[in-house]
Design a protein around this motif. Structure first.
Motif, PDB file in Angstrom:
ATOM      1  N   CYS A   6      40.886  10.287   0.492  1.00 46.42           N
ATOM      2  CA  CYS A   6      41.690   9.832   1.630  1.00 46.42           C
ATOM      3  C   CYS A   6      40.923  10.071   2.927  1.00 46.42           C
ATOM      4  O   CYS A   6      40.129  10.999   3.040  1.00 46.42           O
ATOM      5  N   GLY A   7      41.198   9.222   3.906  1.00 46.79           N
ATOM      6  CA  GLY A   7      40.528   9.311   5.198  1.00 46.79           C
ATOM      7  C   GLY A   7      40.639   7.986   5.933  1.00 46.79           C
ATOM      8  O   GLY A   7      41.192   7.012   5.408  1.00 46.79           O
ATOM      9  N   GLY A  46      33.620   5.520   3.752  1.00 48.67           N
ATOM     10  CA  GLY A  46      32.932   5.671   2.464  1.00 48.67           C
ATOM     11  C   GLY A  46      33.792   6.073   1.298  1.00 48.67           C
ATOM     12  O   GLY A  46      33.250   6.554   0.289  1.00 48.67           O
ATOM     13  N   LYS A  47      35.102   5.873   1.344  1.00 48.97           N
ATOM     14  CA  LYS A  47      35.969   6.293   0.235  1.00 48.97           C
ATOM     15  C   LYS A  47      35.692   5.460  -1.021  1.00 48.97           C
ATOM     16  O   LYS A  47      35.402   6.009  -2.085  1.00 48.97           O
ATOM     17  N   LEU A  59      41.582   7.478  -7.051  1.00 46.51           N
ATOM     18  CA  LEU A  59      42.480   6.808  -6.124  1.00 46.51           C
ATOM     19  C   LEU A  59      41.908   6.897  -4.710  1.00 46.51           C
ATOM     20  O   LEU A  59      41.345   7.928  -4.330  1.00 46.51           O
ATOM     21  N   ALA A  60      42.067   5.841  -3.950  1.00 54.62           N
ATOM     22  CA  ALA A  60      41.580   5.817  -2.563  1.00 54.62           C
ATOM     23  C   ALA A  60      42.686   5.302  -1.656  1.00 54.62           C
ATOM     24  O   ALA A  60      43.407   4.364  -2.008  1.00 54.62           O
ATOM     25  N   PHE A  98      38.011  12.714   3.682  1.00 52.47           N
ATOM     26  CA  PHE A  98      36.790  12.199   4.304  1.00 52.47           C
ATOM     27  C   PHE A  98      36.891  12.319   5.823  1.00 52.47           C
ATOM     28  O   PHE A  98      37.940  12.041   6.407  1.00 52.47           O
ATOM     29  N   ASN A  99      35.785  12.715   6.443  1.00 51.39           N
ATOM     30  CA  ASN A  99      35.746  12.884   7.897  1.00 51.39           C
ATOM     31  C   ASN A  99      35.337  11.581   8.579  1.00 51.39           C
ATOM     32  O   ASN A  99      34.702  10.714   7.971  1.00 51.39           O
ATOM     33  N   ARG A 100      35.705  11.482   9.869  1.00 53.97           N
ATOM     34  CA  ARG A 100      35.107  10.436  10.689  1.00 53.97           C
ATOM     35  C   ARG A 100      33.615  10.753  10.851  1.00 53.97           C
ATOM     36  O   ARG A 100      33.236  11.906  11.034  1.00 53.97           O
ATOM     37  N   ILE A 101      32.817   9.718  10.784  1.00 48.12           N
ATOM     38  CA  ILE A 101      31.364   9.919  10.831  1.00 48.12           C
ATOM     39  C   ILE A 101      30.935  10.194  12.266  1.00 48.12           C
ATOM     40  O   ILE A 101      31.389   9.537  13.209  1.00 48.12           O
TER      41      ILE A 101
END
Length: 601
Positions: free
Chosen positions: A45-46, A51-52, A156-157, A177-180
């Motif tokens: 999740c993000g 990139g998920k 799952l995404a 997932f983080n913001r890049i």
């Protein structure tokens, strides 16, 4: 002509090491594969474009790879890897839950899970946008997700984790997932530009990365757009022109005008911004960010918070050295207040222009607040010694009884106070035959000086308030305590209540106006009806006292809430209650009713 493939697809990562900005995710997954500790279900999740789905595909390919390379990476040459890359793998299935969200789609998937993999060790199901599944589909999926076959793995995404049932979340390993980061994104764009033989400026790539707001896919889409626009020459000017971004130069020039008190030039810069098609709200928001960056540039330890290129960072450092922290804090507060009021204003351009005029006259406002006295240096020594001057003058004047031959006004004494404490004490002791005249100007003037030196809120200077003055204990010790009359108190009390109403603090306004407060010496007693009103009065007590103490020239004032019991008769609502109320006033009404045998409707 060859078919063009967008950069987001052409340079999509195919190994864990090529994933940008998600090292905490990729290292965990590689260790899990290496130690053979794979979970039965993963949830990625993000935000969008980080990139998920890419990581889900890399994980699925690596799990079934027949010859893992060094560093736990898929070899890309075995039968399983080649079939996945060609899109005809029988062991890896992708399902878009946005368009296959019914319970029948999930039942079909469950039926497929029962069939073992024909090639490879695992059968992997990637479900994208899983939050789009219906309630019935989630419930049908629960049992299979909890106890899948040993060969089945679900990935799952989703971009909206909060929409997924807690029972689903508890059955998955969750990876956020983080913001890049801007720097990582700019470096990745630079590497792509080099591979594609595209000339670029680092400043332009940084602007693209900032505009993408943490999403690499968005950054790559803008990258392709600007490559086409600039004919493979990505310059800073091409980026801001194509993406409709306000140039840094506007803000650097504007801050120079503010520092030089050039209001005309500031208004002309804003007019130029509007003529170029930019919105005033976007402009004032960008100005607040620019001032924030200048404050960050003041300290070497906070320079890492600047997400800009080296050239722009150098310009920030140069301008930050020329501007004082007090000026920047004041301007930032004005910009923030303007941004809050912008959407609700009928004349939005005037809101921004008024804010710019305030910023350009910050020094003038400070001078006015001191009643024409030049502003001393912004040091703690000045702050402490200004209030000490009247403190010394009052007791010495009453004790020594010096003759009233010399009566200099307060401003000259205030001018010498910061430079020579000893001389200040001697001078005030010799010239304080009229303590009221000698102490009043320093009290009010210094209250505004402290507000301007610390610069917590410059709007208080323009509105001629001294709210910050009560936070300084030295000011209370050295201020004059004038007698407060009831009429003057009620006038200021009602005036502050009206200000609360205008700022939508209705609860505190109701408490102040529901009952007339009582003034017992310096103690203000306010009637409240319940504990909720008592808590609200305690929260607003500081604001009320800050206003009243300065306006009434008495810093001994205090507020106390008095909770009273409700003694009012409850208003009658039903027909029976209304009739009983009428009978209590006129008992003959009951006799009339009985005589005519009347009833109530």
């Amino acid at each position: 002509m060859d078919n063009f493939i967008v950069s987001a697809r052409k340079y999509r990562p195919v190994t864990f090491d090529s994933v940008v900005g998600q090292q905490h995710i990729t290292s965990t997954l590689k260790n899990a594969i290496h130690n053979n500790q794979l979970a039965q279900a993963f949830l990625f999740c993000g935000p969008r474009g980080v990139g998920k789905t890419t990581c889900a595909r890399i994980l699925a390919k690596t799990i079934n790879c027949e010859h893992l390379a060094e560093g736990v990476e898929a070899c890309g040459t075995c039968e399983s890897c080649r079939s996945f890359q060609n899109g005809n793998s029988f062991s890896i299935h992708e399902l878009d839950a946005a368009s296959n969200n019914s319970v029948d789609d999930i039942r079909s998937l469950i039926e497929q899970v029962r069939i073992p993999p024909q090639a490879g060790k695992y059968k992997i199901y990637i479900i994208d946008e899983v939050h789009m599944l219906s309630q019935a589909a989630f419930n049908a999926f629960l049992k299979t997700l909890e106890e899948p076959p040993s060969y089945a793995i679900f990935i799952l995404a989703t971009t909206e984790k909060h929409k997924i049932l807690p029972t689903i979340l508890s059955r998955c390993q969750i990876f956020d997932f983080n913001r890049i980061k801007v720097e990582d994104m700019a470096n990745h764009l630079a590497s792509i530009a080099q591979k594609e033989a595209i000339t670029f400026e680092a400043d332009g790539l940084h602007v693209i990365a900032q505009k993408a707001d943490g999403g690499l896919r968005d950054a790559l889409s803008m990258f392709d757009q600007i490559v086409s626009f600039s004919n493979k020459n990505i310059s800073y000017q091409a980026v801001i022109s194509n993406l409709n971004i306000l140039d840094y130069d506007y803000y650097f020039q504007l801050m120079d005008s503010i520092a030089g008190e050039d209001a005309a030039q500031a208004l002309l810069i804003f007019d130029k911004v509007l003529n170029n098609g930019f919105d005033g709200g976007h402009f004032i928001s960008g100005l607040a960010t620019h001032i924030r960056n200048l404050l960050v540039s003041k300290e070497p330890s906070t320079l890492k918070l600047l997400e800009v290129s080296e050239n722009i960072k150098r310009r920030y450092l140069e301008q930050a050295q020329r501007l004082s922290s007090g000026l920047l804090l004041s301007a930032l507060n004005i910009a923030n207040q303007c941004e809050i009021n912008y959407k609700g204003s009928k004349n939005q351009r005037l809101q921004v222009e008024l804010a710019l005029l305030k910023m350009c006259h910050i020094t003038a406002a400070i001078t006015l607040s001191k009643q024409g006295i030049p502003v001393p240096s912004a040091s703690s020594e000045v702050k402490k010694k200004l209030p000490e001057q009247p403190t010394v003058s009052r007791p010495v004047a009453s004790a020594s009884g010096t003759p009233p031959a010399v009566k200099p006004m307060s401003p000259p004494v205030t001018e010498t106070a910061p430079t020579s404490p000893t001389a200040s004490s001697t001078a005030t002791a010799a010239t304080s035959s009229q303590p009221t005249v000698a102490t009043a100007p320093p009290k009010k003037g210094w209250g505004k000086i402290s507000s301007s030196v610390n610069v917590p809120n410059l709007n208080t200077i323009f509105e001629e308030k001294a709210e910050e003055a009560t936070d300084e204990p030295d000011l209370v010790q050295g201020s004059e305590f004038r007698e407060v009359t009831l009429n003057a108190f009620l006038s200021k009390w009602n005036s502050f209540a009206d200000q609360l109403k205008q700022t939508s603090r209705i609860t505190l306004y109701t408490i102040m106006t529901a009952n007339t407060p009582r003034l017992n010496g310096t103690l203000i007693e306010v009637d409240v009806e319940n504990g909720v009103q008592m808590d609200e009065l305690k929260l607003g007590k500081i604001d009320i006292l800050n206003y009243l103490r300065v306006e009434l020239h008495n810093f001994a004032l205090d507020i106390q809430g008095v909770q009273v019991e409700m003694t009012k008769v409850r208003k009658p609502y039903t027909s029976q209650e209304k009739y009983q109320a009428m009978v209590s006033k006129n008992p003959a009404l009951e006799t009339l009713r009985k005589a005519f045998n009347l009833g109530l409707q």
